[in-house]
Design a protein around this motif. Sequence first.
Motif, PDB file in Angstrom:
ATOM      1  N   ASP A  55       2.129   9.339  -6.060  1.00 10.61           N
ATOM      2  CA  ASP A  55       2.689  10.829  -5.822  1.00 10.61           C
ATOM      3  C   ASP A  55       4.165  11.242  -6.737  1.00 10.61           C
ATOM      4  OD1 ASP A  55       0.727  11.145  -3.907  1.00 10.61           O
ATOM      5  OD2 ASP A  55       2.027  10.916  -2.156  1.00 10.61           O
ATOM      6  N   ILE A  64       0.797  -1.313  -0.154  1.00  6.06           N
ATOM      7  CA  ILE A  64      -0.053  -0.052   0.077  1.00  6.06           C
ATOM      8  C   ILE A  64       0.881   1.078  -0.023  1.00  6.06           C
ATOM      9  CG2 ILE A  64      -1.598   1.479   1.410  1.00  6.06           C
ATOM     10  CD1 ILE A  64      -2.802  -1.453   2.168  1.00  6.06           C
ATOM     11  N   ASN A  65       1.968   1.190   0.975  1.00  8.82           N
ATOM     12  CA  ASN A  65       2.941   2.368   0.849  1.00  8.82           C
ATOM     13  C   ASN A  65       3.588   2.358  -0.407  1.00  8.82           C
ATOM     14  OD1 ASN A  65       2.352   3.176   3.550  1.00  8.82           O
ATOM     15  ND2 ASN A  65       4.054   2.282   4.343  1.00  8.82           N
ATOM     16  N   HIS A 113      -7.873   4.537   2.680  1.00  5.66           N
ATOM     17  CA  HIS A 113      -6.639   5.184   3.057  1.00  5.66           C
ATOM     18  C   HIS A 113      -6.106   5.562   1.631  1.00  5.66           C
ATOM     19  CE1 HIS A 113      -2.731   5.225   4.680  1.00  5.66           C
ATOM     20  NE2 HIS A 113      -2.136   4.674   3.870  1.00  5.66           N
ATOM     21  N   ASP A 131       1.213   4.254  -3.071  1.00  8.27           N
ATOM     22  CA  ASP A 131       0.888   5.525  -2.318  1.00  8.27           C
ATOM     23  C   ASP A 131       2.022   6.358  -2.838  1.00  8.27           C
ATOM     24  OD1 ASP A 131      -0.579   7.298  -1.152  1.00  8.27           O
ATOM     25  OD2 ASP A 131      -0.102   6.545   1.084  1.00  8.27           O
ATOM     26  N   GLU A 132       3.278   5.969  -2.629  1.00  7.39           N
ATOM     27  CA  GLU A 132       4.314   6.707  -2.980  1.00  7.39           C
ATOM     28  C   GLU A 132       4.430   6.819  -4.563  1.00  7.39           C
ATOM     29  OE1 GLU A 132       7.524   4.731  -1.151  1.00  7.39           O
ATOM     30  OE2 GLU A 132       6.709   5.275   0.722  1.00  7.39           O
TER      31      GLU A 132
END
Lengths: 340, 339
Positions: free
Chosen positions: B200, B192-193, B218, B196-197
């Motif tokens: 971005d 998930i991280n 999230h 997410d990164e």
Amino acid sequence: MSLPLLEVDDLHVTFNTASGPVHAVDGVSFTMESGDSLGVVGESGSGKSVTARALLRLFAITDDVRIAGSVRFDGVDLLRIDERKLRDVRGGQIGMIFQDPLTSLNPLMAVGEQIAESLRLHRGMGRSEAAAEAVELLGRVGIADPERRATELPNSFSGGMRQRVMISLAIACRPRLLIADEPTTALDVTVQAEILLLLDELRRSEQMALMLITHDFGVVAATCEDVQVMYAGRLVEKASMVHLFDRANHPYTEGLLRLVPRFEDAHTGRLHPIAGQPPITGGGGSSCAFAPRCSHAFDRCRSEVPPEVAVGPQHLSACWLAAERAKDATEAGRPWKRDP
Amino acid sequence: MSAAAARAVLEVSDAVVEFDTDGGRITAVDGVSLQLSTGETLGLVGESGCGKSTLARAILQLVPMQQGSVRLEDTDLGSLSPRELRRMRHRIQMVFQDPRGSLDPRMSVTALIGEPLRVHGIGDRASRAREVAEAMELVGLPALVADRLPSELSGGQQQRVGIARAIVTDPAVLVCDEPVSALDVSIQAQIINVLDELRDTLNLAMLFIAHDLSVVRHLSDRVAVMYLGQFVETGTASEVFTEPRHPYTQGLITSVPRADTESAARLQTARRLVLGELPSLLDPPSGCRYRTRCPYATDRCADVEPPPDLLDGHHAVRCHHHRAITAGEHQPSSKSMRG
């Protein structure tokens, strides 16, 4: 004091694999009374499922497995009775449900017949009595039109309905303990909610003990009063569910609580995965198994196994810093929660 | 986030996907429209069989649409020849649920990640090696796994390879279909991280499909709730998740077991919001698709299909009664008050 329903004492399970022994369960002890509900939480490989299977010696013939310790159920050590007697207990006094009901149901036999077969075997019912009881049971777990559905094969049921069939089979012989291993992991949330409520209702109405194995603290919160957290084959923390949410003590428990996004939080930055992976050889070492992944670890953690320390009422934590952390938690409130 | 101001890289209009099944013809996706801008994540939620994965495949042109259009960076994908479509594919990529099953077991990590570049004829050998190394770094794969086979990787590393393959062609849109549901909890958080990164750093437009509402909340800026092939509620993540209007959305959200002391009580409430079982797509309810499970349903719901009712902002709800329900002027019918 009467005997507890289930008393597990110093349970060890070791698999001999091609790459050496794996200590899947490493000295686990706990007790359960009738009507108790116990959640067992941990990552894959923490030993939570193996613990449940060991209670009934449910291993594949091909597994080279050694079990030590004792599992007293109603005063009888299940590890020391013969296979024939144990078969009476499995699906009789102790019922089980698993994540995938299809692997536990006979695909070629009508579901009503499967339940009736169990009733004849374990409760000595006659054919027609068993058939009627099977329909009754299907109705009890919320299957509409149970007479008709009893005649259908497992694959004509949806995932949620199939899990209900599995539950009706598991409770058919009025078990005193029901072991549910990730019973809702494969289901949609709305169906999961129904199954969890059903398990809770059955536990209360039958005074049945429920052991629920899951990785999801939310599932435990909905169904269990007590929780124990496993890591590398050992119990690292035990508490009442309410107490654990307030005062999680062990760094591993705290890590587990922090690592999943909580629904009630909007995006609050990156998640906090626990660095590293659980040891593939399980426990068995002379150190805290979590030390290599723990940001609080110090010398002693790497040289001595931490004992279980009481950090509150009915609350145990196996951490060298348990007492200190308990004090901090009292002062700081709920340290693992992102929003107070 | 300002979806209106940003340029829509993906625009799906009135998509309809029908299938022939053993029991007859079904409409798996029934008139769905969505827009997605760069740097934005749209979460798609709904129960199994609601059509979310079919919609994803239709967007990727992997299943034919009977109606509607998919525009990717102003190109109508449906109007392209197979050859032209292949040339567009590197701009829209997919991450799958089962990382192991989607990787060729005989190929090394670098060969797997470089494959999409070779297939699309992007760059030369040297530039491809650079792109692969860069993708590995972006998804957090250490250089020492470069020559390993999928079977020599952990589940988390396999999914990182799956993601690296998807981003190596520099896509504008990333479609993720249950990318973490097959992974253990601790690995889920890592993946998930990573997503997410990447969203971005690469300014990706992401369509994120998952049945885990906490994960969707999230990661998502906006959310669409799908039921029997239709969007029943859309809006920003906070609109949909903190002020859900559609009874189905309310039921879904209330069903999520939370780690707190109200958990069991909340599930009791959920049971009163989502009644019975999902109807068959072979015989979908008339009018509002949700009415057979809805505690608030009236005769009007059976007779008239509710159109999307646009509230302020981006929030749209397909329910005749949501305003009255919110105002406390419309109560559930008695049949819902069972147990």
